[in-house]
Design an enzyme around this catalytic site. Structure first.
Site, mmCIF file in Angstrom:
data_model
loop_
_atom_site.group_PDB
_atom_site.id
_atom_site.type_symbol
_atom_site.label_atom_id
_atom_site.label_comp_id
_atom_site.label_asym_id
_atom_site.label_seq_id
_atom_site.Cartn_x
_atom_site.Cartn_y
_atom_site.Cartn_z
ATOM 1 N N THR A 118 73.561 18.930 52.448
ATOM 2 C CA THR A 118 72.497 18.868 53.316
ATOM 3 C C THR A 118 72.180 17.464 53.706
ATOM 4 O OG1 THR A 118 71.466 20.773 52.460
ATOM 5 C CG2 THR A 118 70.028 19.765 54.036
ATOM 6 N N SER B 171 70.725 17.951 47.101
ATOM 7 C CA SER B 171 70.050 17.370 48.258
ATOM 8 C C SER B 171 68.647 17.618 48.160
ATOM 9 C CB SER B 171 70.546 17.774 49.611
ATOM 10 O OG SER B 171 71.685 17.595 49.978
ATOM 11 N N GLY C 179 72.816 22.429 45.245
ATOM 12 C CA GLY C 179 71.702 22.064 45.853
ATOM 13 C C GLY C 179 71.162 20.698 45.462
ATOM 14 N N GLY D 195 69.427 22.922 49.963
ATOM 15 C CA GLY D 195 68.882 22.557 51.266
ATOM 16 C C GLY D 195 67.645 21.599 50.892
ATOM 17 N N ASP E 126 84.069 25.615 47.958
ATOM 18 C CA ASP E 126 82.681 25.959 47.566
ATOM 19 C C ASP E 126 82.030 27.341 47.974
ATOM 20 O OD1 ASP E 126 80.199 24.876 46.775
ATOM 21 O OD2 ASP E 126 79.862 24.389 48.724
ATOM 22 N N HIS E 127 81.607 27.813 47.015
ATOM 23 C CA HIS E 127 80.898 29.488 47.478
ATOM 24 C C HIS E 127 81.986 30.254 47.982
ATOM 25 C CE1 HIS E 127 76.735 28.389 46.049
ATOM 26 N NE2 HIS E 127 77.031 27.035 46.830
#
Ligand code: G3H
Ligand code: ZN
Length: 295
Positions: A245, A223, A221, A190, A83-84
């Site tokens: 998150t 979450s 993203g 987040g 991831d990333h």
């Protein structure tokens, strides 16, 4: 190519059924166990992921070995994603360590540089696939995706300019040859306590219209995004949904509480077992959405 294409057939089947797959991050054994146990109970495939930092904690090789053990133990479709990843070097290391999917994040680069660097990743991966007869899913990213997988107290505003533009998404896929594309449609990394995390589903539909099935669409993203919006994104064509998150929050909350409530306990697995249950709960809730049960 006579390669191991299980990952592609799973992604294609889900997309054809208007369903999604969760990509859940982990950096410890008990979190991975919670994710795996829950998807097996749900009879649903899963992607587990490590960021560069999470992978550094475990090492890429150990993360790959842990996932492989679970996969063999239950004979279940569990795919491991980097991831990333921010460089070709880390992408190479992940693929050579046994990762099934890699995400190259060039989203902070200019459009042209992002295309160039992503294409370098794709070219290297395609060479690996040819030699090893193993499919690796390559994910690129386009659009300004803010935040980090943490709890944020500041307010966050997302402007129209930050969202992925449909024509650019099409050009990006055409010129790089990626398998999947992470897009910015209002999603933020987040949990933002003081901001709403709503998705621009109209923008998603425009992107989907122009790219069709040329690449799988990815939502980072996850979450903090309302269930209703996640369910809408499942219906409107996102295939891979990233969550981190909410798992981190469950892990830290239960661990703290358990250490506080049991000051005499020193046995790690007794202290950590409740975490497995907390992770399972988060994963269960997301899998229900991904299956399309809220549509
Ligand atoms: O790449 C990981 C995900 O985008 C996680 O996002 O922490 O908001 O769930 P999240
Ligand atoms: Zn992300």
């Amino acid at each position: 190519m006579n390669s191991n294409n299980l990952v592609l057939s799973v992604l294609n089947d889900l997309r054809n059924n208007y369903q999604g797959i969760g990509a859940f991050n982990f950096s410890t054994a008990e979190v991975l166990r919670g994710i795996v146990e829950e998807v097996i109970e749900e009879k649903y495939p899963v992607i587990v992921a490590t960021s560069e930092h999470e992978a550094n904690f475990l090492t890429l090789q150990v993360a790959a070995a842990m996932v492989d053990s679970w996969r063999k133990e239950f004979n279940w479709p569990i795919f491991l994603n980097l991831d990333h990843g921010h460089s070709l070097e880390i992408i190479k290391k992940a693929v050579l360590s046994g990762y099934d999917m890699v995400h190259f994040d060039g989203s902070t680069l200019s459009f042209g540089e992002n295309i160039q660097k992503t294409k370098e990743v794709v070219d290297w991966v395609r060479g690996f696939e040819e030699r090893e007869k193993k499919k690796i899913v390559v994910e690129g990213e386009l659009g300004y995706l803010r935040g980090s997988s943490n709890i944020h107290r500041e307010k966050m505003e997302i402007s129209e300019e930050d969202l992925t533009k449909p024509e650019e998404a099409k050009e990006f896929i055409d010129r790089t040859g990626i398998d999947s594309l992470a897009i910015a449609i209002g999603n933020i990394h987040g949990i933002f306590i003081h901001s709403q995390q709503r998705l621009h589903l109209d923008r998603l539909r425009e992107i989907k219209k122009i790219i069709g099935n040329q690449a799988f669409l990815v939502l980072h993203g996850g979450s903090g995004t309302p269930t209703e919006d996640l369910a809408g994104a499942v219906k409107d064509g996102i295939t891979k949904f990233n969550f981190n998150t909410e798992l981190r929050l469950a892990w830290s909350k239960i661990t703290r509480q358990n250490f506080r409530d049991n000051p005499q306990e020193i046995v790690p697995y007794r202290l950590l077992l409740p975490v497995v249950e907390a992770i399972k709960k988060v994963v269960q809730e997301k899998v229900k959405i991904l299956k399309g049960e809220y549509l």
